[in-house]
Scaffold this motif. Structure first.
Motif, PDB file in Angstrom:
ATOM      1  N   ASP A   1       0.951  -1.076   0.140  1.00 61.48           N
ATOM      2  CA  ASP A   1      -0.132   0.116  -0.086  1.00 61.48           C
ATOM      3  C   ASP A   1       0.907   1.288  -0.043  1.00 61.48           C
ATOM      4  O   ASP A   1       1.210   2.022   0.998  1.00 61.48           O
TER       5      ASP A   1
ATOM      6  N   GLU B   1       5.185  17.232  10.963  1.00 64.10           N
ATOM      7  CA  GLU B   1       4.560  16.705  11.667  1.00 64.10           C
ATOM      8  C   GLU B   1       3.662  15.504  10.934  1.00 64.10           C
ATOM      9  O   GLU B   1       3.397  14.437  11.294  1.00 64.10           O
ATOM     10  N   LYS B   2       2.682  16.403  10.424  1.00 59.98           N
ATOM     11  CA  LYS B   2       1.468  15.691   9.445  1.00 59.98           C
ATOM     12  C   LYS B   2       2.296  14.618   8.372  1.00 59.98           C
ATOM     13  O   LYS B   2       1.867  13.481   8.245  1.00 59.98           O
ATOM     14  N   MET B   3       3.249  15.069   7.815  1.00 55.59           N
ATOM     15  CA  MET B   3       3.798  14.160   6.996  1.00 55.59           C
ATOM     16  C   MET B   3       4.565  12.931   7.666  1.00 55.59           C
ATOM     17  O   MET B   3       4.343  11.848   7.237  1.00 55.59           O
ATOM     18  N   ASP B   4       5.333  13.239   8.816  1.00 54.85           N
ATOM     19  CA  ASP B   4       5.647  12.244   9.623  1.00 54.85           C
ATOM     20  C   ASP B   4       4.562  11.208  10.004  1.00 54.85           C
ATOM     21  O   ASP B   4       4.666   9.973   9.971  1.00 54.85           O
ATOM     22  N   GLN B   5       3.420  11.653  10.364  1.00 54.02           N
ATOM     23  CA  GLN B   5       2.457  10.724  10.984  1.00 54.02           C
ATOM     24  C   GLN B   5       1.895   9.608   9.724  1.00 54.02           C
ATOM     25  O   GLN B   5       1.660   8.783  10.318  1.00 54.02           O
ATOM     26  N   TYR B   6       2.106   9.988   8.497  1.00 52.94           N
ATOM     27  CA  TYR B   6       1.604   9.119   7.498  1.00 52.94           C
ATOM     28  C   TYR B   6       2.905   8.424   7.102  1.00 52.94           C
ATOM     29  O   TYR B   6       2.575   7.976   5.901  1.00 52.94           O
ATOM     30  N   GLY B   7       4.138   8.603   7.283  1.00 47.22           N
ATOM     31  CA  GLY B   7       5.164   8.072   6.913  1.00 47.22           C
ATOM     32  C   GLY B   7       5.499   8.582   5.355  1.00 47.22           C
ATOM     33  O   GLY B   7       6.058   7.963   4.492  1.00 47.22           O
ATOM     34  N   ALA B   8       5.131   9.847   5.128  1.00 47.02           N
ATOM     35  CA  ALA B   8       5.430  10.709   3.946  1.00 47.02           C
ATOM     36  C   ALA B   8       6.821  11.200   3.745  1.00 47.02           C
ATOM     37  O   ALA B   8       7.272  11.605   4.792  1.00 47.02           O
ATOM     38  N   TYR B   9       6.936  11.629   2.349  1.00 43.40           N
ATOM     39  CA  TYR B   9       8.177  12.255   2.052  1.00 43.40           C
ATOM     40  C   TYR B   9       7.642  13.157   1.010  1.00 43.40           C
ATOM     41  O   TYR B   9       7.058  12.979   0.024  1.00 43.40           O
TER      42      TYR B   9
END
Length: 97
Positions: A44, A86-94
């Motif tokens: 996913d 922080e929001k990017m980190d929450q979803y493991g995004a880059y």
């Protein structure tokens, strides 16, 4: 523990004759914008890229595009750079601009 590879001996040479590429499917949004989809496996994961005809080639102002691009991750209306990170980190995004 596995043994380290022998760095003193080069790996054997092999000519690459074919590189299998995944199928690319093109769709269009209601607005007519093309979207290219590549099914890459069973995990996913999603990668989204936005490409614009912009930058220093399109602008008559030196460094304007560079400065605007550098500010993309520095915050937005109502969101500081820390909140965005922080929001990017929450979803493991880059994010890369």
């Amino acid at each position: 523990m596995s043994a380290l590879p022998d760095r003193k001996t080069a790996p054997s040479f092999r000519e690459v004759r074919e590189v299998p590429l995944p199928e690319v499917r093109e769709e269009r949004l209601a607005s007519g914008i093309p979207v290219y989809l590549v099914e890459g496996g069973v995990h996913d994961l999603v990668r989204v890229e936005f490409l614009f005809r912009a930058g220093h080639w399109q602008s008559g102002m030196p460094l304007a595009a560079y400065a605007a691009n550098a500010l993309m991750s520095e915050g937005a209306a109502g969101l500081s750079a820390a909140v965005i990170a922080e929001k990017m980190d929450q979803y493991g995004a880059y994010f890369q601009s």
